[in-house]
Design an enzyme around this catalytic site. Sequence first.
Site, mmCIF file in Angstrom:
data_model
loop_
_atom_site.group_PDB
_atom_site.id
_atom_site.type_symbol
_atom_site.label_atom_id
_atom_site.label_comp_id
_atom_site.label_asym_id
_atom_site.label_seq_id
_atom_site.Cartn_x
_atom_site.Cartn_y
_atom_site.Cartn_z
ATOM 1 C CD GLU A 110 -2.346 -1.113 2.864
ATOM 2 O OE1 GLU A 110 -3.073 -2.051 3.163
ATOM 3 O OE2 GLU A 110 -2.159 -0.142 3.615
ATOM 4 C CB CYS A 123 2.440 7.362 3.476
ATOM 5 S SG CYS A 123 2.703 6.085 4.696
ATOM 6 C CB CYS A 130 5.801 -5.443 9.129
ATOM 7 S SG CYS A 130 6.962 -4.592 10.231
ATOM 8 C CB CYS A 134 3.694 -3.120 16.298
ATOM 9 S SG CYS A 134 5.386 -2.544 16.071
ATOM 10 C CB CYS A 137 0.760 -2.529 13.409
ATOM 11 S SG CYS A 137 1.172 -2.103 11.701
ATOM 12 C CB CYS A 354 0.510 0.853 9.062
ATOM 13 S SG CYS A 354 2.072 0.260 8.693
HETATM 14 N N1 SAH Z 1 7.987 0.096 10.931
HETATM 15 C C1 SAH Z 1 7.980 1.537 10.953
HETATM 16 C C2 SAH Z 1 6.972 2.149 9.985
HETATM 17 C C3 SAH Z 1 5.613 1.618 10.178
HETATM 18 S S1 SAH Z 1 4.129 2.430 10.201
HETATM 19 C C4 SAH Z 1 7.702 2.026 12.360
HETATM 20 O O1 SAH Z 1 7.430 1.205 13.239
HETATM 21 O O2 SAH Z 1 7.787 3.225 12.587
HETATM 22 C C5 SAH Z 1 4.200 4.026 10.754
HETATM 23 C C6 SAH Z 1 3.504 4.281 12.092
HETATM 24 O O3 SAH Z 1 2.112 3.902 12.105
HETATM 25 C C7 SAH Z 1 4.163 3.527 13.239
HETATM 26 O O4 SAH Z 1 4.373 4.427 14.300
HETATM 27 C C8 SAH Z 1 3.107 2.513 13.583
HETATM 28 O O5 SAH Z 1 3.241 2.033 14.884
HETATM 29 C C9 SAH Z 1 1.829 3.287 13.351
HETATM 30 N N2 SAH Z 1 0.614 2.478 13.249
HETATM 31 C C10 SAH Z 1 0.490 1.207 12.832
HETATM 32 N N3 SAH Z 1 -0.792 0.796 12.887
HETATM 33 C C11 SAH Z 1 -1.515 1.848 13.348
HETATM 34 C C12 SAH Z 1 -2.909 2.041 13.621
HETATM 35 N N4 SAH Z 1 -3.790 1.083 13.413
HETATM 36 N N5 SAH Z 1 -3.300 3.255 14.103
HETATM 37 C C13 SAH Z 1 -2.395 4.258 14.274
HETATM 38 N N6 SAH Z 1 -1.077 4.125 14.020
HETATM 39 C C14 SAH Z 1 -0.638 2.927 13.579
#
Ligand code: SAH
Length: 376
Positions: A110, A123, A130, A134, A137, A354
């Site tokens: 995406e 973005c 990944c 987390c 996510c 994400c």
């Molecule tokens: N791996 C990288 C980039 C990933 S996404 C990182 O961890 O930074 C970018 C941001 O979106 C990260 O801070 C991630 O934790 C956040 N994110 C992921 N899922 C989310 C969600 N459902 N709501 C809000 N933020 C989210």
Amino acid sequence: MTDLSIPTDPPSTDSVKQPERVHLLDWTTEELASWLVGRGIPKFRAAQIQRWVYQRRAKRFDEMTDLPKDLRLLLDGHFDLFRTATAACQQAADGTEKLLLQLADGGRIECVLLRDGPRRSICVSSQVGCAMGCVFCASGLDGVERNLTRGEILEQMLKLQHLLEPDERLSHIVMMGMGEPLANLPRVLAALTMAKDSQFGLGISPRRITISTVGLPPAIDKLAASDAPYHLAISLHAPNDPLRNRLVPVNQGIGIQAILDAADRYFEKTKRRLTFEYVLLGGLNDSVQCARELVQLLRHRTAMLNVIPYNPVPGLPYLTPSPSAVLQFRRTLIDGGVNAMFRQRKGDEIQAACGQLRRLREREPQVVSIQSAKTS
Ligand code: SAH
């Protein structure tokens, strides 16, 4: 959003992998120049081709009208300019547009275009899936499939650029799509080198390019050693290790202190203000106590804290924080002297967080609204 249910791409030979063909976006200008020179074609043609691709938004070789026709045919016979098919394209009322791209091997990624005043930010994903895990996510729910290539990272940028009107210009890039950019650092850096190249590439200043990471200290040091002062964002999400170990399991082998030390070294080297990201999860990391601990961690750093309300992922048990929790959290941070920004969510209605669109598309394909594509 209206559901137009129009397939976005005609069946494309791009989706059939032809290993002998080269993805043009995988090559630097120098590589292209030496390939051309090897065929008796003047070197300056490489610059011309790159400008067509990155600056003049060409989608096909036959649009490159100032190249001799036989050169266009030669390029067409040897290179794929674009290799992904657009599986879905969504547009939200606030101007956010999101693409779900299908890679030549069937993987899906995406990428998003965000419009905010004069800003046109994109973005971009760095991996299929990944590995960081987390818990809240959508991107990592099925683990990581593979790293994206230089060309696949650049292709997202170009396909988003194609969505712009002629008078709109890309202004910012954030590596905040699917995947962990620092786990695919060589290819991410190769793609960003072209993104910042003002002669032949997109010409976006490294100061307007953000790399977001879960916090991998050795890779942060490598990034500091690269010659471009990219803006670094670190996804913190918790102020202490027991909580961060739960939310961001990769933290178990790292620890917050090691990440902050690496962030400080990055700041020393680049003098770029750091950003820490903090997704607020209702009842989990949104207490006043968490905010107080954050104040202790960040008060003396040249850093900004970007607080983002959780964007719920269907099937996961995590909640958006209550308005009163957000208010108290914010007051505690500001009273404590932390430079905090509370970000508004953009593109909620199109699952812009994400990994969400890919997941929705896999589980409930009929739910996704598809717009007739402007991209090819
Ligand atoms: N791996 C990288 C980039 C990933 S996404 C990182 O961890 O930074 C970018 C941001 O979106 C990260 O801070 C991630 O934790 C956040 N994110 C992921 N899922 C989310 C969600 N459902 N709501 C809000 N933020 C989210």
